[in-house]
Write an enzyme that holds these catalytic residues in place. Structure first.
Site: not given
Ligand code: GTP
Ligand code: SPV
Ligand code: MN
Length: 601
Positions: A79, A207, A216, A236, A258-260, A262-264, A287, A384-385
């Site tokens: 982003r 992106y 978002k 979020h 972001s990238a901290c 959540k998904t995991n 998310d 990468s996503r």
């Protein structure tokens, strides 16, 4: 103009929608128009078209059924917050944390880039619903885009198709989302939000976070603005359910930047040591959470999305086996390494690096390559996503499509900090919890362009996503607290504390359930805690460590509260709160003063 309605004749009798499409067509001048109906046939045809145009690569369908590969431009991999604007009539409405532009200027500047930019191309019309179609808490959007990659992603991330148009009816409200790739030039890239017009214009990017406008842009920036007016919350946040053998399921939501993690966290597998307890995990959202006060006076939440747009590097069968299953089919991989056998590879995944591959920049790649400064060249971009249907997750909640959502017991804030915040602490009450969220800080990740590792202030993990003045946003949080009959308890976690050697003190991932367990026990008043200036911290013996051994002294370090260091942190709290001037709710200054006193400062 040739109209092609695909396999299905999508008749739309919404005059406002048709008028808007007409005027966007006049501006962008596509050769063709195509409605996206959500059918498998259309998806297959568009996939083939995109593959022959080189926009996507169809991966080995035996090994990765239904999976696709895509590369974005090299300067378009995260982003771009500095190119993201909230366009409102008055500057003060967006506050010190947003980029502001007047609506006139926004429409003019982006309009110049959009003008004629779809000549020779097709404009796809994607009717989508954020949240289950027909739920009173869902919102409808229509995204116009000239990118099949965007169409294919939206088909996974949102609920798309004819039912949405049916539900919209002749005069329903919808968010006008316009996306154009234009020439993917970073100097002609703008991500604009017009909350007062319920409109989003994004141009010049390919992106995900910039172009999947339901995510978002709609579900956070526009939705947070609407939510404040309508009295609910767009956050979020992840949503996770923990079921006990008795059948009781408790749901928690969590805001980490972001990238901290959540998904995991949302798809964790309980650690072996806790197996006897028979927990079952339910993934509701990884998310975004839309939360509201229901008639019972409690906080209820839905996931507006239908898919996961997750960080690939670091995903492996050890840390996140459920993610590995989720992304085994029907997944779009963006900016990973492409292997010569038509599969994909990434750093810290399951497989050893292949001897050869094509990296995210489309360059030949071999393991061990370094740039002129000696830094390793990654095969997969750190941001990468993967895009995968949430329903493919083995722990996907059976309540994903329930219009009502789930009731939230606890709210967890969190960040990525090598020092300072302990593994977990509990706020004293809702207002203090709001202060904890408003002052939270975290190390920057690759999810946005900027310097990775630098500590940045990211209140409620919403700094890039709050569509209005954050002082009013904090006030809204306080107001929700007042209106709730029973407030969820607010906590703060930090999985990322490091020792002197830079190694993580806490193993994280599945082991995090031990901390969630403590959090739930606290919510129910079943366990004690130590009162410290920052809040309640666990007694080490109250965290179930069955089957997990930490090095000598690690737990003490993980739970340590260093008053002196917090006094230093308090200086930053003051700085960030001062940014809002008179507009900041008094209660937060009051919390600041009380915190200072508790620290003895
Ligand atoms: P966004 O999609 O950007 O909002 O990110 P997210 O909050 O969903 O983060 P995600 O779960 O994708 O995690 C990002 C990175 O953090 C990945 O590389 C993970 O491997 C890593 N990570 C997640 N959880 C943990 C944890 O508990 N401990 C450690 N050490 N790393 C973690
Ligand atoms: C984030 O950056 O917080 C994400 C990924 O969830 S993106 O959709 O690109 O914003
Ligand atoms: Mn996110």
């Amino acid at each position: 103009m040739i109209e092609d309605n695909g396999e299905l004749e999508l008749k739309c009798d919404h005059a406002g929608l048709n008028r808007w499409i007409d005027s966007m067509v006049r501006m962008c001048k596509p050769d063709k128009l195509e409605w996206i109906d959500g059918s498998e046939e259309q998806k297959q045809r568009l996939t083939r078209e995109a593959a022959s145009a080189g926009e996507i690569i169809i991966l080995d369908q035996k090994k990765l059924p239904g999976c696709l590969y895509h590369r974005t431009a090299v300067d378009d991999v995260a982003r771009t917050e500095e190119l993201t604007f909230i366009c409102t009539a008055r500057l003060g409405d967006t506050g010190p944390t947003n980029n502001w532009m007047s609506p006139d200027e926004g429409y003019r500047r982006a309009g110049e880039i959009f003008k004629g930019s779809m000549k020779g191309r097709t404009m796809y019309i994607i009717p989508f619903s954020m949240g289950p179609i027909g739920s009173p808490f869902s919102k409808i959007g229509i995204e116009l885009t000239d990118s099949i990659y965007v169409v294919l992603n939206m088909l996974i991330m949102t609920r798309v198709g004819k039912q949405v148009i049916d539900h919209l009816g002749p005069d329903g409200e919808f968010t006008r989302c316009l996306h154009g790739t234009a020439d993917r030039n970073i100097h002609k890239r703008l991500i604009l939000h017009f909350p007062q017009d319920n409109t989003i214009w994004s141009v010049g990017s390919g992106y995900g976070g910039n172009v999947l406008l339901g995510k978002k842009c709609l579900s956070l920036r526009i939705a947070s603005f609407v939510a404040q007016k309508e009295g609910w919350m767009a956050e979020h946040m992840l949503i996770l359910g923990i079921e006990e053998p008795s059948g009781r399921i408790s749901y928690v939501s969590g805001a980490f930047p972001s990238a901290c993690g959540k998904t995991n966290l949302t798809m964790l597998v309980p650690p072996d040591g806790l197996k006897e307890k028979g927990y079952r995990i339910w993934t509701v959202s990884d998310d975004i959470a839309w939360m509201r006060i229901d008639t019972d006076g409690m906080l209820w939440a839905i996931n507006p999305e239908a898919g996961i747009f997750g960080v690939v590097p670091g995903t492996n069968s050890k840390t996140n086996p459920n993610a590995m299953i989720t992304i085994g089919k029907n997944t779009i991989y963006t900016n990973t390494l492409l292997k010569l056998d038509g599969t994909v590879w990434w750093e810290d995944g399951d497989e050893l690096p292949p001897s050869d591959g094509i990296d995210w920049k489309c360059m030949p790649w071999k393991p061990g390559m370094a740039d002129d400064k000696g830094k390793p060249i990654y095969g997969a971009h750190p941001n990468s996503r993967f895009t995968a249907p949430i329903a493919q997750c083995p722990t996907a909640s059976f309540r994903l499509d329930q219009p009502h959502g789930v009731q939230i017991s606890a709210i967890i804030f969190g960040g990525r900090r090598a020092y300072l915040p302990p593994l977990v602490f509990q706020s004293f009450n809702w207002t203090h919890g709001v202060y904890v969220g408003a002052t939270m800080r975290s190390e920057r990740t690759a999810a946005q362009q900027g310097k990775v590792g630098e500590i940045r202030w990211d209140p409620m993990a919403m700094i890039p996503f709050c569509g209005y003045n954050m002082a009013d946003y904090f006030d809204h949080w306080l107001d929700i607290g007042r209106r709730l009959e029973q407030q969820p308890t607010i906590f703060h976690i930090n999985w990322f504390r490091q020792d002197e050697n830079g190694d993580y003190l806490w193993p994280g991932f599945r082991e995090n359930l031990r901390i969630i367990e403590w959090i739930l026990a606290r919510c129910r008043g079943e366990v004690g805690a130590v009162e410290t200036p920052i809040g309640y911290v666990p007694k080490p013996e109250d965290i179930d460590m069955t089957g997990l051994e930490l090095p000598e002294g690690a737990m003490e370090k993980l739970l340590e509260v260093d008053n002196k260091a917090w006094l230093e942190e308090l200086k930053v709290h003051k700085e960030v709160l001062e940014k809002f001037g008179q507009r900041l709710p008094e209660e937060l200054w009051h919390q600041y003063e009380k915190f200072r006193e508790r620290l003895g400062g």
